[in-house]
Motif scaffolding. Structure first.
Motif, PDB file in Angstrom:
ATOM      1  N   UNK A 144       6.448   9.810  -5.180  1.00 33.14           N
ATOM      2  CA  UNK A 144       6.346  10.601  -5.956  1.00 33.14           C
ATOM      3  C   UNK A 144       6.437  11.382  -7.739  1.00 33.14           C
ATOM      4  N   UNK A 145       6.139  11.270  -8.183  1.00 31.58           N
ATOM      5  CA  UNK A 145       5.489  11.309  -9.679  1.00 31.58           C
ATOM      6  C   UNK A 145       5.228  12.895 -10.485  1.00 31.58           C
ATOM      7  N   UNK A 146       6.423  13.243 -10.762  1.00 36.18           N
ATOM      8  CA  UNK A 146       6.626  14.631 -11.025  1.00 36.18           C
ATOM      9  C   UNK A 146       5.726  14.672 -12.731  1.00 36.18           C
ATOM     10  N   UNK A 147       4.723  14.936 -13.261  1.00 37.14           N
ATOM     11  CA  UNK A 147       4.253  15.164 -14.517  1.00 37.14           C
ATOM     12  C   UNK A 147       4.502  16.544 -14.924  1.00 37.14           C
ATOM     13  N   UNK A 148       5.013  17.846 -14.286  1.00 31.99           N
ATOM     14  CA  UNK A 148       5.014  19.035 -14.994  1.00 31.99           C
ATOM     15  C   UNK A 148       5.660  18.661 -16.710  1.00 31.99           C
ATOM     16  N   UNK A 158       1.054  -1.058   0.149  1.00 34.36           N
ATOM     17  CA  UNK A 158      -0.054   0.266  -0.289  1.00 34.36           C
ATOM     18  C   UNK A 158       0.711   1.120  -0.021  1.00 34.36           C
ATOM     19  N   UNK A 159       1.085   2.095  -0.449  1.00 37.30           N
ATOM     20  CA  UNK A 159       1.281   3.236  -0.562  1.00 37.30           C
ATOM     21  C   UNK A 159       0.579   4.724  -0.935  1.00 37.30           C
ATOM     22  N   UNK A 160       0.692   6.341  -0.190  1.00 38.39           N
ATOM     23  CA  UNK A 160       0.951   7.135  -0.158  1.00 38.39           C
ATOM     24  C   UNK A 160       1.454   7.772  -1.813  1.00 38.39           C
ATOM     25  N   UNK A 161       0.973   8.464  -2.823  1.00 41.71           N
ATOM     26  CA  UNK A 161       1.472   8.692  -3.860  1.00 41.71           C
ATOM     27  C   UNK A 161       1.247  10.742  -3.743  1.00 41.71           C
ATOM     28  N   UNK A 162       2.402  11.924  -4.116  1.00 40.92           N
ATOM     29  CA  UNK A 162       2.322  12.700  -4.104  1.00 40.92           C
ATOM     30  C   UNK A 162       2.590  13.149  -5.734  1.00 40.92           C
ATOM     31  N   UNK A 163       1.450  13.566  -6.256  1.00 39.30           N
ATOM     32  CA  UNK A 163       1.735  13.965  -7.892  1.00 39.30           C
ATOM     33  C   UNK A 163       1.857  15.674  -7.824  1.00 39.30           C
ATOM     34  N   UNK A 164       2.512  16.092  -8.906  1.00 38.42           N
ATOM     35  CA  UNK A 164       2.890  17.384  -9.697  1.00 38.42           C
ATOM     36  C   UNK A 164       2.227  17.334 -10.974  1.00 38.42           C
ATOM     37  N   UNK A 165       1.460  17.925 -11.350  1.00 36.96           N
ATOM     38  CA  UNK A 165       1.737  18.236 -12.752  1.00 36.96           C
ATOM     39  C   UNK A 165      -0.180  16.739 -13.164  1.00 36.96           C
ATOM     40  N   UNK A 194       8.656  19.722  -6.082  1.00 39.18           N
ATOM     41  CA  UNK A 194       7.672  18.618  -6.006  1.00 39.18           C
ATOM     42  C   UNK A 194       9.102  17.772  -5.520  1.00 39.18           C
ATOM     43  N   UNK A 195      10.388  17.108  -6.139  1.00 39.67           N
ATOM     44  CA  UNK A 195      11.679  16.185  -5.556  1.00 39.67           C
ATOM     45  C   UNK A 195      11.143  16.462  -4.847  1.00 39.67           C
ATOM     46  N   UNK A 196      12.541  17.389  -3.848  1.00 38.38           N
ATOM     47  CA  UNK A 196      12.145  18.270  -2.388  1.00 38.38           C
ATOM     48  C   UNK A 196      10.711  18.164  -1.650  1.00 38.38           C
ATOM     49  N   UNK A 197       9.672  18.142  -1.943  1.00 35.54           N
ATOM     50  CA  UNK A 197       8.936  17.859  -1.127  1.00 35.54           C
ATOM     51  C   UNK A 197       8.379  16.784  -0.902  1.00 35.54           C
ATOM     52  N   UNK A 242       1.988  26.547  -6.767  1.00 38.47           N
ATOM     53  CA  UNK A 242       2.575  25.560  -6.494  1.00 38.47           C
ATOM     54  C   UNK A 242       3.848  25.122  -5.441  1.00 38.47           C
ATOM     55  N   UNK A 243       4.288  26.328  -5.269  1.00 36.97           N
ATOM     56  CA  UNK A 243       5.360  25.913  -4.469  1.00 36.97           C
ATOM     57  C   UNK A 243       4.693  26.318  -2.796  1.00 36.97           C
ATOM     58  N   UNK A 244       3.988  27.125  -3.145  1.00 38.46           N
ATOM     59  CA  UNK A 244       3.911  27.618  -1.546  1.00 38.46           C
ATOM     60  C   UNK A 244       2.981  26.195  -1.284  1.00 38.46           C
ATOM     61  N   UNK A 245       2.155  25.702  -2.474  1.00 34.20           N
ATOM     62  CA  UNK A 245       1.189  24.657  -2.118  1.00 34.20           C
ATOM     63  C   UNK A 245       2.049  23.062  -1.247  1.00 34.20           C
ATOM     64  N   UNK A 246       3.483  23.226  -1.762  1.00 35.52           N
ATOM     65  CA  UNK A 246       4.349  22.015  -1.633  1.00 35.52           C
ATOM     66  C   UNK A 246       4.916  22.201  -0.500  1.00 35.52           C
ATOM     67  N   UNK A 247       5.542  23.483  -0.104  1.00 33.44           N
ATOM     68  CA  UNK A 247       5.859  23.759   0.860  1.00 33.44           C
ATOM     69  C   UNK A 247       4.727  23.146   1.893  1.00 33.44           C
TER      70      UNK A 247
END
Length: 208
Positions: free
Chosen positions: A66-70, A1-8, A94-97, A52-57
């Protein structure tokens, strides 16, 4: 089971990937920060309405992947600086978050021809982005390099003109469906491995 972060998640590949994540029983939660609100879903956490930077912070719940599709183009962004903000700075954010939240695997959509020494802004930025991600020393880093993407409801003019040619090109230069890129990202996320893996465009056509 996994929790994921996705941007884009509101983009072409990101939108396809979001649908796959929502349907995948291995995924228990999806954190998808976006400027505009996404369609609600039981697994989806969608902070939105700001930079997006503020949302990630502002994220504070742990994630595993973490997936980055930006991605954009200089023309869409309006300037070289705005293009680099999306394709380099926001990818790094995204990656650092994800790293801060405990992710062990980072998967990023790059592009064919990524090269930090390229004379072309697009390829050079993608190459510099890949180089910077490697320097973050992820336990596992997957870089996917698609050629021209297919699947937009309203293709850009250059894509409409180039699509017949790219469909005929051999190997990694042939155009690839965004669905195949998304499926590859999902498959790679839950497969065994470590270190850096580069998936070239000719490895994407049989992803589904």
């Amino acid at each position: 089971m996994a929790r994921v972060l996705i941007t884009g998640a509101s983009g072409l590949v990101g939108g396809e990937l979001l649908q796959l994540l929502q349907a995948d029983p291995q995924v228990t939660a999806i954190v998808a920060p976006t400027r505009a609100a996404l369609v609600p879903h039981g697994k989806l956490q969608n902070p939105h309405g700001g930079d997006l930077s503020e949302l990630l912070a502002g994220l504070d719940q742990p994630v595993d992947v973490v997936f980055c599709c930006l991605g954009t183009t200089r023309r869409q962004a309006g300037s070289a600086e705005a293009f680099r903000h999306v394709d380099y700075q926001l990818v790094m954010a995204s990656a650092l978050a994800g790293q801060r939240l405990g992710a062990q695997h980072c998967l990023v959509v790059s592009a064919i021809g990524a090269n930090p020494r390229s004379p072309f802004l697009y390829n050079r930025t993608k190459g510099e982005m890949e180089q910077a991600l490697r320097a973050q020393n992820w336990p596992r880093l997957t870089l996917v390099r698609p050629s021209m993407l297919l699947g937009r409801a309203k293709p850009r003019l250059l894509e409409r003109l180039s699509e017949p040619l790219f469909a005929l090109l051999p190997g990694k230069w042939r155009s690839v469906a965004a669905k195949d890129v998304a499926q590859t990202l999902l498959t790679q996320a839950f497969s065994a491995g470590s270190g850096v893996k580069i998936v070239e465009s000719d490895q994407l056509h049989c992803a589904r």
